[in-house]
Enzyme design. Sequence first.
Site, short mmCIF file in Angstrom:
data_model
loop_
_atom_site.label_atom_id
_atom_site.label_comp_id
_atom_site.label_asym_id
_atom_site.label_seq_id
_atom_site.Cartn_x
_atom_site.Cartn_y
_atom_site.Cartn_z
N PHE A 8 -0.43 0.94 -11.39
CA PHE A 8 0.70 0.64 -10.51
C PHE A 8 2.02 0.83 -11.27
O PHE A 8 2.20 0.27 -12.35
CB PHE A 8 0.66 -0.82 -10.04
CG PHE A 8 -0.36 -1.12 -8.99
CD1 PHE A 8 -0.09 -0.88 -7.65
CD2 PHE A 8 -1.59 -1.66 -9.34
CE1 PHE A 8 -1.03 -1.18 -6.67
CE2 PHE A 8 -2.53 -1.97 -8.37
CZ PHE A 8 -2.26 -1.72 -7.03
N ASP A 9 2.92 1.59 -10.68
CA ASP A 9 4.30 1.53 -11.12
C ASP A 9 4.83 0.14 -10.77
O ASP A 9 4.28 -0.54 -9.89
CB ASP A 9 5.11 2.62 -10.39
CG ASP A 9 6.60 2.47 -10.60
OD1 ASP A 9 7.03 2.41 -11.77
OD2 ASP A 9 7.33 2.40 -9.60
N ALA A 10 5.90 -0.28 -11.43
CA ALA A 10 6.44 -1.62 -11.17
C ALA A 10 7.59 -1.58 -10.17
O ALA A 10 7.43 -1.97 -9.01
CB ALA A 10 6.89 -2.26 -12.49
N ILE A 178 -0.17 4.78 -8.42
CA ILE A 178 0.63 4.53 -7.23
C ILE A 178 2.06 4.26 -7.67
O ILE A 178 2.30 3.39 -8.52
CB ILE A 178 0.11 3.31 -6.42
CG1 ILE A 178 -1.30 3.57 -5.92
CG2 ILE A 178 1.03 3.00 -5.26
CD1 ILE A 178 -2.38 3.06 -6.85
N ASP A 180 6.60 4.92 -6.55
CA ASP A 180 7.61 5.37 -5.60
C ASP A 180 8.42 6.55 -6.10
O ASP A 180 9.19 7.14 -5.35
CB ASP A 180 8.57 4.22 -5.26
CG ASP A 180 9.43 3.83 -6.46
OD1 ASP A 180 8.86 3.54 -7.53
OD2 ASP A 180 10.67 3.83 -6.33
#
Length: 228
Positions: A8-10, A178, A180
């Site tokens: 996961f991106d933060a 994942i 953005d």
Amino acid sequence: MNYSLILFDADGTLFDYDKAEAYALKNAFSSSNIPFREKFFPAYKIINSALWLDFEKGLISPDKIRVERFKQLFDNFNVETNITAFSDIYLHYFAEAGFLINGAENIVKKIAQQKNTAIVTNGLSVVQRSRFSKAPIMSLFEDVIISEEIGCAKPNTDFFEITFEKLGHKDKNSTIIIGDSLTSDIQGGINFGITTCWFNPKKSPNNSGLAPDFEIQKLEELLGILDL
């Protein structure tokens, strides 16, 4: 595909970066006794985003970004202040801002029950560690990989090589990232050869020329991709 490792991106994926920036910026102006004008925030976001893109390309260091973003902002609006001191105040408040995106906590809890998870983020170590400590999800991750701590950043493949080493993971085919950001998360995943999922809640157009394997507008959509 049975994905066993979920990266996961933060910021902008699990953590509400816009809310954190607004919180820190307004409090920094207030603490510095500088009247805050609403147009400061969109101008700051443009400047800050451009500088972090330069960081991804290896053109600027995080330490330089700390001050340069406010130098450009204040130059644009003819504001006179001690920029280094203002930056320190901003980072103090930003380090408090561990706001999660709506639904992130429940989704991570569901995924972590059956999958290995980790956070992979570009950012300032002391700030990110402080922010993350405020969130109720951190015990669910095997590790948190921060660019400043390992000396390289997404989308560099070295970032992902080190991530795999730290996690003791070898299978790219069972890994999905994942995030953005098309330029760091998706480009980085493509460079490294893992599955990519673009989190695009604002339904922004993709003019990058990159083709993520998946695109979602809500984190809940991950459950279907992961067969959960």
